[in-house]
Motif scaffolding. Sequence first.
Motif, PDB file in Angstrom:
ATOM      1  N   LEU A  39      -9.942  49.736   5.524  1.00 13.76           N
ATOM      2  CA  LEU A  39     -10.932  48.919   4.830  1.00 13.76           C
ATOM      3  C   LEU A  39     -11.474  47.880   5.810  1.00 13.76           C
ATOM      4  O   LEU A  39     -10.698  47.184   6.453  1.00 13.76           O
ATOM      5  N   GLY A  40     -12.790  47.809   5.926  1.00 16.88           N
ATOM      6  CA  GLY A  40     -13.387  46.857   6.856  1.00 16.88           C
ATOM      7  C   GLY A  40     -12.961  47.097   8.283  1.00 16.88           C
ATOM      8  O   GLY A  40     -12.874  46.145   9.084  1.00 16.88           O
ATOM      9  N   GLY A  41     -12.692  48.356   8.639  1.00 19.30           N
ATOM     10  CA  GLY A  41     -12.292  48.693   9.991  1.00 19.30           C
ATOM     11  C   GLY A  41     -10.839  48.369  10.317  1.00 19.30           C
ATOM     12  O   GLY A  41     -10.422  48.514  11.467  1.00 19.30           O
ATOM     13  N   LYS A  42     -10.047  47.964   9.315  1.00 21.25           N
ATOM     14  CA  LYS A  42      -8.657  47.598   9.546  1.00 21.25           C
ATOM     15  C   LYS A  42      -7.718  48.479   8.723  1.00 21.25           C
ATOM     16  O   LYS A  42      -8.082  48.979   7.657  1.00 21.25           O
ATOM     17  N   LEU A  43      -6.496  48.619   9.215  1.00 15.88           N
ATOM     18  CA  LEU A  43      -5.504  49.491   8.595  1.00 15.88           C
ATOM     19  C   LEU A  43      -4.768  48.772   7.474  1.00 15.88           C
ATOM     20  O   LEU A  43      -4.325  47.631   7.630  1.00 15.88           O
ATOM     21  N   ILE A  44      -4.625  49.468   6.347  1.00 15.27           N
ATOM     22  CA  ILE A  44      -3.940  48.909   5.177  1.00 15.27           C
ATOM     23  C   ILE A  44      -2.474  49.354   5.184  1.00 15.27           C
ATOM     24  O   ILE A  44      -2.174  50.545   5.154  1.00 15.27           O
ATOM     25  N   ASP A  45      -1.570  48.386   5.245  1.00 14.51           N
ATOM     26  CA  ASP A  45      -0.123  48.613   5.147  1.00 14.51           C
ATOM     27  C   ASP A  45       0.375  49.644   6.154  1.00 14.51           C
ATOM     28  O   ASP A  45       1.200  50.512   5.834  1.00 14.51           O
ATOM     29  N   PHE A  46      -0.093  49.524   7.395  1.00 15.08           N
ATOM     30  CA  PHE A  46       0.337  50.468   8.436  1.00 15.08           C
ATOM     31  C   PHE A  46       1.851  50.455   8.610  1.00 15.08           C
ATOM     32  O   PHE A  46       2.481  51.510   8.750  1.00 15.08           O
ATOM     33  N   ALA A  47       2.456  49.276   8.604  1.00 13.08           N
ATOM     34  CA  ALA A  47       3.905  49.172   8.823  1.00 13.08           C
ATOM     35  C   ALA A  47       4.685  49.954   7.771  1.00 13.08           C
ATOM     36  O   ALA A  47       5.690  50.614   8.086  1.00 13.08           O
ATOM     37  N   GLY A  48       4.231  49.895   6.522  1.00 17.48           N
ATOM     38  CA  GLY A  48       4.910  50.627   5.455  1.00 17.48           C
ATOM     39  C   GLY A  48       4.845  52.129   5.673  1.00 17.48           C
ATOM     40  O   GLY A  48       5.834  52.845   5.495  1.00 17.48           O
TER      41      GLY A  48
END
Length: 287
Positions: A39-48
């Motif tokens: 979203l918006g060029g960024k990763l959502i909850d990558f660590a999870g």
Amino acid sequence: MTRTVYVNGEYLPENEAKVSIFDRGFLFADGVYEVTSVLGGKLIDFAGHAKRLERSLNELEMANPISTEDLLEVHRQLVDRNGITDGLIYLQITRGAPDDRDFAFPPADTAPTIVLFTQNKPGLADAPQAKTGMKIISVEDLRWGRRDIKTVQLLYPSLGKMAAKKAGCDDAWMVEDGFVTEGTSNNAYIVTKDGTIVTRQLSNDILHGITRAAVLRFAREAQMKVEERPFTIEEAQNAAEAFVTSASAFVMPVVEIDGAPVGTGKVGDIAPRIREIYLEEMRKAAI
């Protein structure tokens, strides 16, 4: 525009990417996967997702061909090279491609196969269905017993999706021993008439959803009551609300189950509020 994909350490045009016909993911569904939203060029909850990937690999005694730091860099490169603002990154790791087909695992030094590609989904967080809700059917859960491992064995969920489509609905909830396990590609929830959010407890019976974990955490922080236990289709039909969660749909209301309306038959108040909180908090934490 031709997508750039990642295969075994190389960034390639999608029409040049190849995987061996002897790859065990192709022959035995001997592989695991993850899907991370952008979203918006960024990763959502990558660590999870990275943590669950490691768990899935460990449960199958499969080697991990890439470190978490390098995996993050691959994700970022694919977002950049493909100009993804909103969308998804699909990752698959298999036990690799030995010289021939054999039920026994290949030698330990067989290199795993790793593939990543993007899907461009403009307006991913603004899906119209979040306002209208989903209609679902129930189907018997005929999957293998280790649904907590995110494997590429997705034929039965695919059949469930198609059964729903043929019935003029959006998805299916799977039922085992009279109780809902989960949706074909999501975790399932109901909201009781007293406002309690109910979802099946973690076990080998369901996928340990990354979105599920975040949603339950946010719900509890918002002083919402949460109960982790099984529920039936009948209880769901008589609930005030129902919804599903997944990495690609976030939080999606359910307004009809097996032809019966849930609550008023329209989207209620709890699911949209949870979706709003989830998206707000995940955007803040995105990397």
